[in-house]
Design a protein around this motif. Structure first.
Motif, short mmCIF file in Angstrom:
data_model
loop_
_atom_site.label_atom_id
_atom_site.label_comp_id
_atom_site.label_asym_id
_atom_site.label_seq_id
_atom_site.Cartn_x
_atom_site.Cartn_y
_atom_site.Cartn_z
N GLU A 46 0.94 -1.15 -0.33
CA GLU A 46 -0.12 0.15 0.44
C GLU A 46 0.94 1.18 -0.22
OE1 GLU A 46 -3.24 2.01 1.97
OE2 GLU A 46 -2.61 0.19 3.06
N GLU A 47 2.20 1.00 0.52
CA GLU A 47 2.78 2.09 0.35
C GLU A 47 3.78 3.04 -0.76
OE1 GLU A 47 7.47 3.70 2.54
OE2 GLU A 47 6.22 2.27 4.28
N CYS A 48 3.99 1.11 -1.38
CA CYS A 48 4.51 1.86 -2.67
C CYS A 48 3.61 2.76 -3.54
CB CYS A 48 4.69 0.92 -3.21
SG CYS A 48 6.10 0.33 -2.29
N VAL A 49 2.10 2.68 -3.26
CA VAL A 49 0.63 3.08 -3.43
C VAL A 49 1.03 4.56 -4.01
CG1 VAL A 49 -1.96 3.34 -4.35
CG2 VAL A 49 -0.90 1.47 -4.11
N TYR A 50 1.08 5.28 -2.38
CA TYR A 50 0.96 6.03 -2.19
C TYR A 50 2.52 7.16 -2.93
CZ TYR A 50 -2.87 5.64 0.65
OH TYR A 50 -3.99 4.93 1.31
N LYS A 51 2.74 6.36 -2.61
CA LYS A 51 4.71 7.34 -3.50
C LYS A 51 4.61 7.65 -4.29
CE LYS A 51 7.43 5.79 0.10
NZ LYS A 51 9.53 4.74 1.09
N ALA A 52 4.02 6.25 -5.55
CA ALA A 52 4.46 6.45 -7.26
C ALA A 52 3.38 7.30 -7.50
CB ALA A 52 4.14 4.69 -7.86
N ILE A 53 2.12 7.34 -6.64
CA ILE A 53 1.03 7.92 -7.21
C ILE A 53 1.02 9.32 -7.23
CG2 ILE A 53 -1.59 9.04 -6.65
CD1 ILE A 53 -2.19 6.90 -8.24
N ASP A 54 1.72 9.95 -6.18
CA ASP A 54 2.49 11.22 -5.59
C ASP A 54 3.65 11.24 -6.46
OD1 ASP A 54 1.12 12.14 -3.52
OD2 ASP A 54 2.74 11.71 -1.87
N SER A 55 4.18 10.89 -7.25
CA SER A 55 5.57 11.08 -7.98
C SER A 55 5.85 10.25 -9.38
CB SER A 55 6.82 10.38 -6.97
OG SER A 55 6.82 10.48 -6.12
N LEU A 56 4.68 9.84 -10.15
CA LEU A 56 4.54 9.45 -11.34
C LEU A 56 3.48 9.58 -11.80
CD1 LEU A 56 6.05 5.94 -10.71
CD2 LEU A 56 7.34 7.73 -11.62
N LYS A 57 3.33 10.05 -12.97
CA LYS A 57 2.07 9.79 -14.25
C LYS A 57 1.59 9.35 -14.76
CE LYS A 57 2.89 15.17 -13.46
NZ LYS A 57 3.81 16.37 -14.50
N GLU A 58 1.06 9.27 -15.89
CA GLU A 58 1.15 8.03 -16.89
C GLU A 58 1.69 7.70 -17.91
OE1 GLU A 58 -2.06 7.05 -21.02
OE2 GLU A 58 -2.47 8.79 -19.20
N LYS A 59 2.65 8.71 -18.48
CA LYS A 59 3.61 9.27 -18.99
C LYS A 59 4.72 8.53 -18.88
CE LYS A 59 5.06 14.41 -18.63
NZ LYS A 59 5.87 15.06 -19.53
N SER A 60 4.91 9.06 -17.45
CA SER A 60 6.25 7.78 -17.08
C SER A 60 6.62 6.63 -17.58
CB SER A 60 5.79 7.82 -14.58
OG SER A 60 5.88 8.97 -14.89
N PHE A 61 5.72 6.26 -17.80
CA PHE A 61 5.31 4.63 -17.74
C PHE A 61 5.78 4.29 -19.20
CE2 PHE A 61 3.59 4.92 -14.04
CZ PHE A 61 4.69 3.80 -13.65
N PHE A 62 6.58 4.27 -20.19
CA PHE A 62 7.07 3.58 -21.22
C PHE A 62 6.28 2.82 -22.27
CE2 PHE A 62 9.18 2.88 -25.14
CZ PHE A 62 8.97 4.22 -26.01
N ASP A 63 5.91 1.75 -21.85
CA ASP A 63 5.15 0.55 -21.83
C ASP A 63 3.56 0.81 -22.25
OD1 ASP A 63 3.99 -1.62 -22.27
OD2 ASP A 63 5.62 -2.96 -21.26
N PRO A 64 2.99 0.79 -23.01
CA PRO A 64 1.85 1.14 -23.16
C PRO A 64 0.89 0.39 -21.90
CG PRO A 64 2.06 0.89 -25.10
CD PRO A 64 3.64 0.62 -24.67
#
Length: 168
Positions: A46-64
């Motif tokens: 669960e903690e990883c969800v908060y960290k990733a949502i805070d820092s990343l966006k859809e475009k942070s992922f190259f793989d569709p």
């Protein structure tokens, strides 16, 4: 504004990066294993969800496919729904995207590959760096293409370069 400029500025994100990569013979900046590790960690911790949502966006992922999974996780997050293998699977199924991302087998594999979520901050940093690199390529490619267009005003090129972080 020239037709070429307006055509470029409406181009979907990533097209310029792929075009530039193809023209130069390079791979676009990406980190597939890191993308998989982040998505897997988000479904496990669960903690990883908060960290990733805070820092990343859809475009942070190259793989569709990773983008689709991230979007499903983000939708669950906004709905305040628990995020795990089952809920992400169901969300993707509901959205008609489960088979597109590789089905339940792929999602299960992503969660099984998580050795430790302890390195999530480092993984996020890598994805942020790759995103910035792709953004710079996209901006630079657009400026380059427009600079060859005699119909594109130089003042507009300069404005574009400055707003992209480049300075003429």
């Amino acid at each position: 504004m020239s037709k070429e400029y307006s055509k470029y500025s409406q181009r979907p994100t990533g097209d310029a990066v792929k075009a530039a990569a193809g023209e130069t013979g390079n791979l676009p900046p990406q980190a597939p294993e890191v993308e998989a590790a982040v998505i897997g960690a988000m479904m496990v911790e669960e903690e990883c969800v908060y960290k990733a949502i805070d820092s990343l966006k859809e475009k942070s992922f190259f793989d569709p496919k990773m983008r689709l999974i991230f979007n499903a996780i983000y939708a669950l997050f906004k709905e305040r729904t628990a995020i795990d293998l089952v809920t992400v699977t169901e969300r993707l199924r509901k959205d008609g995207m489960l088979e597109t991302v590789g089905g339940t087998t792929r999602l299960t594999h992503l969660t099984e590959e998580v050795v430790s979520a302890a390195h999530i901050d480092y993984y996020i940093q890598i994805l942020q760096q790759k995103t910035i690199q792709r953004d710079l390529i996209e901006a630079g490619y657009g400026i380059l293409k427009n600079a060859f267009d005699d119909g594109c005003e130089v003042s507009r090129l300069i404005e574009e370069s400055q707003s992209s972080g480049f300075h003429a």
